[in-house]
Design a protein around this motif. Structure first.
Motif, short mmCIF file in Angstrom:
data_model
loop_
_atom_site.label_atom_id
_atom_site.label_comp_id
_atom_site.label_asym_id
_atom_site.label_seq_id
_atom_site.Cartn_x
_atom_site.Cartn_y
_atom_site.Cartn_z
N ARG A 106 0.84 -1.21 0.00
CA ARG A 106 0.00 0.00 0.00
C ARG A 106 0.87 1.25 0.00
O ARG A 106 0.74 2.13 0.85
N LYS A 108 1.79 4.61 -1.85
CA LYS A 108 1.31 5.56 -2.85
C LYS A 108 2.48 6.25 -3.54
O LYS A 108 3.57 6.39 -2.98
N ASP A 109 2.24 6.70 -4.77
CA ASP A 109 3.22 7.52 -5.45
C ASP A 109 3.28 8.89 -4.78
O ASP A 109 2.29 9.37 -4.21
N GLU A 110 4.42 9.52 -4.87
CA GLU A 110 4.56 10.87 -4.35
C GLU A 110 3.69 11.83 -5.16
O GLU A 110 3.66 11.75 -6.39
N GLY A 116 0.16 8.72 -11.73
CA GLY A 116 -0.80 8.00 -10.91
C GLY A 116 -0.86 6.52 -11.21
O GLY A 116 -1.90 5.89 -11.02
N HIS A 118 0.93 4.32 -9.59
CA HIS A 118 0.97 3.73 -8.25
C HIS A 118 1.42 2.27 -8.29
O HIS A 118 0.71 1.36 -7.87
N TRP A 121 1.12 0.22 -5.10
CA TRP A 121 -0.19 0.03 -4.48
C TRP A 121 -0.84 -1.23 -5.05
O TRP A 121 -1.24 -1.28 -6.20
#
Length: 381
Positions: A106, A108-110, A116, A118, A121
């Protein structure tokens, strides 16, 4: 992961499958049977107390090396010599270990640094790739078609990627550009299927078997190899442009329905949200028929008829074909004669016509008539 505790004596699918196999194995062991080896020697080691382990099943699907039970990280690790096992190659890597499987990641991208995708994730098949055939996002020189959203880009020495590349990234862009569709036999996009199509290879336009208009693009009105079945009144069809059935009928699902009527009609909370069949018509058709929202209407095809409340919405709009307007009538699936919530079924109206290649039913366009039936409110089956 479990969402809720089972109610009463109900059991989850994994428990049922596990007990079913073990009982079959016991019967084969004690009573024998034809060709028992696949049952008696099936690899089945998912026990985890009173309940089989879903994690062990996930690991089996992921795949592992047979000798030391090390999880595979990609389908590229699979061998054809018996040294590896895998339940489904596209999932190789999603549950490669029991402590930190990738599907439970889990991260997330910065913000503001990616598109997006990810990649940290959860996990997407295959090999956590988020966009299939992503080589097509670049031109032959490895530069993105949209420079403001560079999913992948060749910097002169290597590919800078915000996704797992769907091509051999060690090749220069001029080479990978020749084979952007790696799952296709030719490596490139296809305009039609090269083989196996009963009505191919070049796409043709056919009208539905029941159509309000004649086919002006083809001398054939409808697909000559469509699968037409059904007996008696259920197998009846009407010809094109039949004035007795001037409207186009279509079917669909609604958000509140879950998969099929057999389940939806048995779940009180879904039945309460969507309890009844309805017929969706346009304001123009409602005005023509003298129908107000909630009035009952009768929908008729050459196969049968049903009565249900009218839902008048601007979502339904007539289409203009061959210079004339033709109204569309819509109704959802799911109702029938069984369950907690019963009602009129669209199945009594639909034609028994299947696509030539898949036999998918032609339920999205057929001919009907509509009239005001009198009364208002729901019609219970």
């Amino acid at each position: 992961d479990k969402a809720v505790e089972p109610m009463g004596d109900s059991r989850d699918d994994l428990w049922i499958a596990d007990r079913l196999y073990k009982k079959l194995r016991e019967l084969y062991a004690t009573e024998g049977g034809v060709f028992p080896d696949p049952i008696l020697h099936l690899h089945w080691d998912y026990d985890d107390g009173d309940h089989p382990s879903s994690e062990k099943v996930a690991f089996e699907i992921n795949g592992y090396t047979w000798a030391d039970r090390q999880g595979l990280t990609t389908f590229g690790n699979l061998k054809d010599d018996g040294s590896t096992a895998c339940g489904c190659w596209i999932y190789a890597g999603y549950f490669d270990n029991f402590e930190t499987p990738k599907c439970r990641s889990r991260v997330k991208d910065e913000p503001g640094t990616t598109l997006g995708t990810h990649l940290g994730w959860a996990w997407a098949w295959p090999v956590n790739r988020r966009i299939l055939y992503n080589r097509c996002s670049m031109d032959e020189h490895g530069q993105p078609w949209d420079p403001t959203r560079p999913l992948l880009r060749w910097d002169g020495e290597k590919f800078v990627a915000q996704d797992v590349t769907d091509f051999v990234a060690t090749n220069p862009p001029e080479v990978s550009a020749q084979n952007p569709f790696i799952m296709m036999q030719e490596g490139v996009g296809a305009l039609w299927s090269p083989s196996g199509m009963k009505d191919g290879p070049i796409p043709e336009h056919y009208e539905p078997v029941e159509s309000p208009v004649s086919n002006r693009l083809n001398r054939r009105q409808f697909n000559p190899v469509a699968v037409i079945s059904g007996k008696g009144e259920f197998g009846a069809l009407t010809e094109a442009e039949n004035p007795e059935f001037p409207y186009i009928c279509t079917t669909y699902r609604v958000t509140e329905h879950w998969q099929s009527g057999a389940m939806t009609r048995s779940l009180p909370w879904l039945g309460e949200m969507m309890p009844d069949m309805f017929v969706e018509i346009s304001p123009t058709l409602a005005a023509k028929l003298g129908v107000q929202p909630g009035d009952r209407v009768e929908v008729t095809t050459v196969r049968g008829s049903l009565v249900a409340p009218a839902m008048v919405t601007p979502r339904m709009r007539p289409v203009r074909v061959h210079g004339r307007e033709i109204e569309i009538v819509g109704m959802p699936w799911h109702w029938g004669y069984m369950g907690k919530y019963t009602g009129a079924s669209a199945n009594v109206l639909t034609p028994h016509v299947g696509d030539a290649n898949t036999q998918i039913p032609e339920y999205k366009a057929f001919l009907c008539n509509v009239r005001k039936a009198g009364g208002s409110g729901p019609v219970r089956g």
